[in-house]
Design a protein around this motif. Sequence first.
Motif, PDB file in Angstrom:
ATOM      1  N   ILE A 142       0.844  -1.194   0.000  1.00  0.00           N
ATOM      2  CA  ILE A 142       0.000   0.000   0.000  1.00  0.00           C
ATOM      3  C   ILE A 142       0.882   1.247   0.000  1.00  0.00           C
ATOM      4  O   ILE A 142       1.626   1.481   0.948  1.00  0.00           O
ATOM      5  N   THR A 143       0.803   2.025  -1.069  1.00  0.00           N
ATOM      6  CA  THR A 143       1.586   3.263  -1.164  1.00  0.00           C
ATOM      7  C   THR A 143       0.671   4.421  -1.551  1.00  0.00           C
ATOM      8  O   THR A 143       1.079   5.327  -2.275  1.00  0.00           O
ATOM      9  N   VAL A 144      -0.555   4.376  -1.046  1.00  0.00           N
ATOM     10  CA  VAL A 144      -1.497   5.481  -1.247  1.00  0.00           C
ATOM     11  C   VAL A 144      -1.309   6.486  -0.112  1.00  0.00           C
ATOM     12  O   VAL A 144      -0.649   6.178   0.878  1.00  0.00           O
ATOM     13  N   PRO A 145      -1.907   7.702  -0.222  1.00  0.00           N
ATOM     14  CA  PRO A 145      -1.828   8.640   0.910  1.00  0.00           C
ATOM     15  C   PRO A 145      -2.474   8.047   2.169  1.00  0.00           C
ATOM     16  O   PRO A 145      -3.355   7.188   2.067  1.00  0.00           O
ATOM     17  N   ALA A 146      -2.014   8.512   3.335  1.00  0.00           N
ATOM     18  CA  ALA A 146      -2.470   7.969   4.617  1.00  0.00           C
ATOM     19  C   ALA A 146      -3.996   7.912   4.717  1.00  0.00           C
ATOM     20  O   ALA A 146      -4.554   6.925   5.196  1.00  0.00           O
ATOM     21  N   ALA A 147      -4.679   8.949   4.220  1.00  0.00           N
ATOM     22  CA  ALA A 147      -6.132   9.039   4.384  1.00  0.00           C
ATOM     23  C   ALA A 147      -6.863   7.910   3.648  1.00  0.00           C
ATOM     24  O   ALA A 147      -7.989   7.555   4.008  1.00  0.00           O
ATOM     25  N   ALA A 148      -6.239   7.334   2.623  1.00  0.00           N
ATOM     26  CA  ALA A 148      -6.899   6.293   1.831  1.00  0.00           C
ATOM     27  C   ALA A 148      -6.445   4.885   2.203  1.00  0.00           C
ATOM     28  O   ALA A 148      -6.986   3.892   1.702  1.00  0.00           O
ATOM     29  N   ALA A 149      -5.447   4.779   3.089  1.00  0.00           N
ATOM     30  CA  ALA A 149      -4.798   3.480   3.334  1.00  0.00           C
ATOM     31  C   ALA A 149      -5.727   2.435   3.943  1.00  0.00           C
ATOM     32  O   ALA A 149      -5.737   1.279   3.520  1.00  0.00           O
ATOM     33  N   GLN A 150      -6.534   2.845   4.951  1.00  0.00           N
ATOM     34  CA  GLN A 150      -7.398   1.854   5.610  1.00  0.00           C
ATOM     35  C   GLN A 150      -8.441   1.305   4.633  1.00  0.00           C
ATOM     36  O   GLN A 150      -8.709   0.105   4.610  1.00  0.00           O
ATOM     37  N   GLU A 151      -9.000   2.194   3.817  1.00  0.00           N
ATOM     38  CA  GLU A 151     -10.023   1.759   2.860  1.00  0.00           C
ATOM     39  C   GLU A 151      -9.434   0.762   1.862  1.00  0.00           C
ATOM     40  O   GLU A 151     -10.052  -0.259   1.542  1.00  0.00           O
ATOM     41  N   VAL A 152      -8.218   1.045   1.391  1.00  0.00           N
ATOM     42  CA  VAL A 152      -7.535   0.138   0.467  1.00  0.00           C
ATOM     43  C   VAL A 152      -7.295  -1.211   1.154  1.00  0.00           C
ATOM     44  O   VAL A 152      -7.535  -2.275   0.576  1.00  0.00           O
ATOM     45  N   ALA A 153      -6.857  -1.155   2.423  1.00  0.00           N
ATOM     46  CA  ALA A 153      -6.594  -2.397   3.165  1.00  0.00           C
ATOM     47  C   ALA A 153      -7.873  -3.226   3.292  1.00  0.00           C
ATOM     48  O   ALA A 153      -7.851  -4.449   3.093  1.00  0.00           O
ATOM     49  N   ASP A 154      -8.985  -2.562   3.609  1.00  0.00           N
ATOM     50  CA  ASP A 154     -10.259  -3.271   3.749  1.00  0.00           C
ATOM     51  C   ASP A 154     -10.634  -3.962   2.434  1.00  0.00           C
ATOM     52  O   ASP A 154     -11.085  -5.105   2.426  1.00  0.00           O
ATOM     53  N   ARG A 155     -10.423  -3.252   1.330  1.00  0.00           N
ATOM     54  CA  ARG A 155     -10.733  -3.840   0.014  1.00  0.00           C
ATOM     55  C   ARG A 155      -9.812  -5.024  -0.277  1.00  0.00           C
ATOM     56  O   ARG A 155     -10.252  -6.039  -0.827  1.00  0.00           O
ATOM     57  N   LEU A 156      -8.537  -4.881   0.068  1.00  0.00           N
ATOM     58  CA  LEU A 156      -7.576  -5.969  -0.166  1.00  0.00           C
ATOM     59  C   LEU A 156      -7.974  -7.214   0.622  1.00  0.00           C
ATOM     60  O   LEU A 156      -7.972  -8.331   0.094  1.00  0.00           O
ATOM     61  N   VAL A 157      -8.342  -6.998   1.895  1.00  0.00           N
ATOM     62  CA  VAL A 157      -8.730  -8.126   2.745  1.00  0.00           C
ATOM     63  C   VAL A 157      -9.986  -8.794   2.178  1.00  0.00           C
ATOM     64  O   VAL A 157     -10.047 -10.027   2.068  1.00  0.00           O
ATOM     65  N   ALA A 158     -10.973  -7.969   1.791  1.00  0.00           N
ATOM     66  CA  ALA A 158     -12.215  -8.505   1.232  1.00  0.00           C
ATOM     67  C   ALA A 158     -11.945  -9.306  -0.041  1.00  0.00           C
ATOM     68  O   ALA A 158     -12.623 -10.292  -0.343  1.00  0.00           O
ATOM     69  N   ALA A 159     -10.892  -8.895  -0.786  1.00  0.00           N
ATOM     70  CA  ALA A 159     -10.560  -9.582  -2.041  1.00  0.00           C
ATOM     71  C   ALA A 159      -9.687 -10.820  -1.796  1.00  0.00           C
ATOM     72  O   ALA A 159      -9.264 -11.484  -2.738  1.00  0.00           O
ATOM     73  N   GLY A 160      -9.396 -11.087  -0.507  1.00  0.00           N
ATOM     74  CA  GLY A 160      -8.676 -12.328  -0.192  1.00  0.00           C
ATOM     75  C   GLY A 160      -7.182 -12.182   0.050  1.00  0.00           C
ATOM     76  O   GLY A 160      -6.484 -13.182   0.191  1.00  0.00           O
ATOM     77  N   SER A 161      -6.658 -10.941   0.088  1.00  0.00           N
ATOM     78  CA  SER A 161      -5.227 -10.759   0.361  1.00  0.00           C
ATOM     79  C   SER A 161      -4.874 -11.260   1.758  1.00  0.00           C
ATOM     80  O   SER A 161      -5.583 -10.984   2.715  1.00  0.00           O
ATOM     81  N   ARG A 162      -3.783 -11.987   1.849  1.00  0.00           N
ATOM     82  CA  ARG A 162      -3.354 -12.527   3.149  1.00  0.00           C
ATOM     83  C   ARG A 162      -2.093 -11.848   3.650  1.00  0.00           C
ATOM     84  O   ARG A 162      -1.671 -12.086   4.779  1.00  0.00           O
ATOM     85  N   ALA A 163      -1.457 -11.027   2.838  1.00  0.00           N
ATOM     86  CA  ALA A 163      -0.211 -10.369   3.248  1.00  0.00           C
ATOM     87  C   ALA A 163      -0.176  -8.944   2.713  1.00  0.00           C
ATOM     88  O   ALA A 163      -0.246  -8.717   1.510  1.00  0.00           O
ATOM     89  N   ILE A 164      -0.099  -7.991   3.624  1.00  0.00           N
ATOM     90  CA  ILE A 164      -0.137  -6.575   3.266  1.00  0.00           C
ATOM     91  C   ILE A 164       1.038  -5.842   3.902  1.00  0.00           C
ATOM     92  O   ILE A 164       1.339  -6.028   5.073  1.00  0.00           O
ATOM     93  N   LEU A 165       1.682  -5.032   3.093  1.00  0.00           N
ATOM     94  CA  LEU A 165       2.773  -4.201   3.568  1.00  0.00           C
ATOM     95  C   LEU A 165       2.310  -2.759   3.405  1.00  0.00           C
ATOM     96  O   LEU A 165       2.070  -2.312   2.287  1.00  0.00           O
TER      97      LEU A 165
END
Lengths: 209, 209
Positions: B151-174
């Motif tokens: 995740i290299t988006v601005p801080a304000a968008a990071a949690q939303e991106v993480a939530d989408r990644l998790v929902a899409a099945g991502s198991r490893a996030i940096l």
Amino acid sequence: MRVYKIPEASVMRLVVYSRLLGQLMAEGVDTVSSRDIARCAGVSSAQVRKDLAYFGAFGTRGVGYQVERLYDSLREILGQDKQRRIMIVGVGRLGWALACYPGFYNKGYTVKAAVDVNPMLIGKAAGPVVVADIKRMEELIAAQEIEMALITVPAAAAQEVADRLVAAGSRAILNFAPCVIRVPHGVQLRNVDLTVNMEMLSFNLLQNS
Amino acid sequence: MRVYKIPEASVMRLVVYSRLLGQLMAEGVDTVSSRDIARCAGVSSAQVRKDLAYFGAFGTRGVGYQVERLYDSLREILGQDKQRRIMIVGVGRLGWALACYPGFYNKGYTVKAAVDVNPMLIGKAAGPVVVADIKRMEELIAAQEIEMALITVPAAAAQEVADRLVAAGSRAILNFAPCVIRVPHGVQLRNVDLTVNMEMLSFNLLQNS
């Protein structure tokens, strides 16, 4: 000032706690439990209490820690209330990204110089500074009172740059080049490997597969 | 496969040792002492011996460790012999630098997708991939069999991106965004803070001033 004897791994965790507390403050949260800090930092509650006890911060049972007080203590311990003047050596993509990284300024790090060997880059603006010829590195370290140098040159050039930095009186070097460099005793050095975190993740994936 | 119970701080040091050993191999060095490893990694010899003993690597007194054998063991332990398919979410300066970072490929990390919200970036080449619309993130995770997301988006968008990644099945996030994000249990997350190392240096400078 008071000198704390804190293991390096604890210091790294304190940095994570301080960032979390800053975020909680921004959200208007007054108190936080060691359990909540632990969950966000990915460590045990006992570890959090032990880390914070190093410098005499103790939570109240059933109430937790006062967010603002703990945040201020951590900032002071970690020297986050100090301003640090930094130089970027090597303005490739990574050096450029670091020169413009908005996260530095809030934490008290100000990019005061950036140097490169490439004539195409010299004279161009990189974030708050204009890229200078790497030949002027020593002169700029003195003139700008640089306290910390970030090495972002290719691996093959990193040791030579480090030697020049040390000769010019640098006491703190952060090496982003993907190689291990050596400096004399008394110079603070950290080798940053952008893949370290990926390898930690990869290892955790293996363990849980 | 064998599961090793190794403290996270040890794993981080193992990564540093493995990089040092790779460099010694390239220099044609056959054996290395725990003292030399310790000096280069900035830890004590006892710490090195303890870390390596976790997985049964023991040096010979007066001879040290065989560089190549130790390097191969460490690579296997750390999963460095595995290929990992990664996605970069947010192609600002930092995301761009990471997409082009030459250090990843050697370590088995291949950038297979990069996404951004900015129409000016979509369709542009970033290192080995073409930037896609962030709307296609979930589809690309499946199509490219992504194992790790940066995740290299601005801080304000990071949690939303993480939530989408998790929902899409991502198991490893940096997470490289300068904020702490939260993910459910079972998802591997590391919050990378580019200032952490600077704060460690700053702390060391304070201690030694």
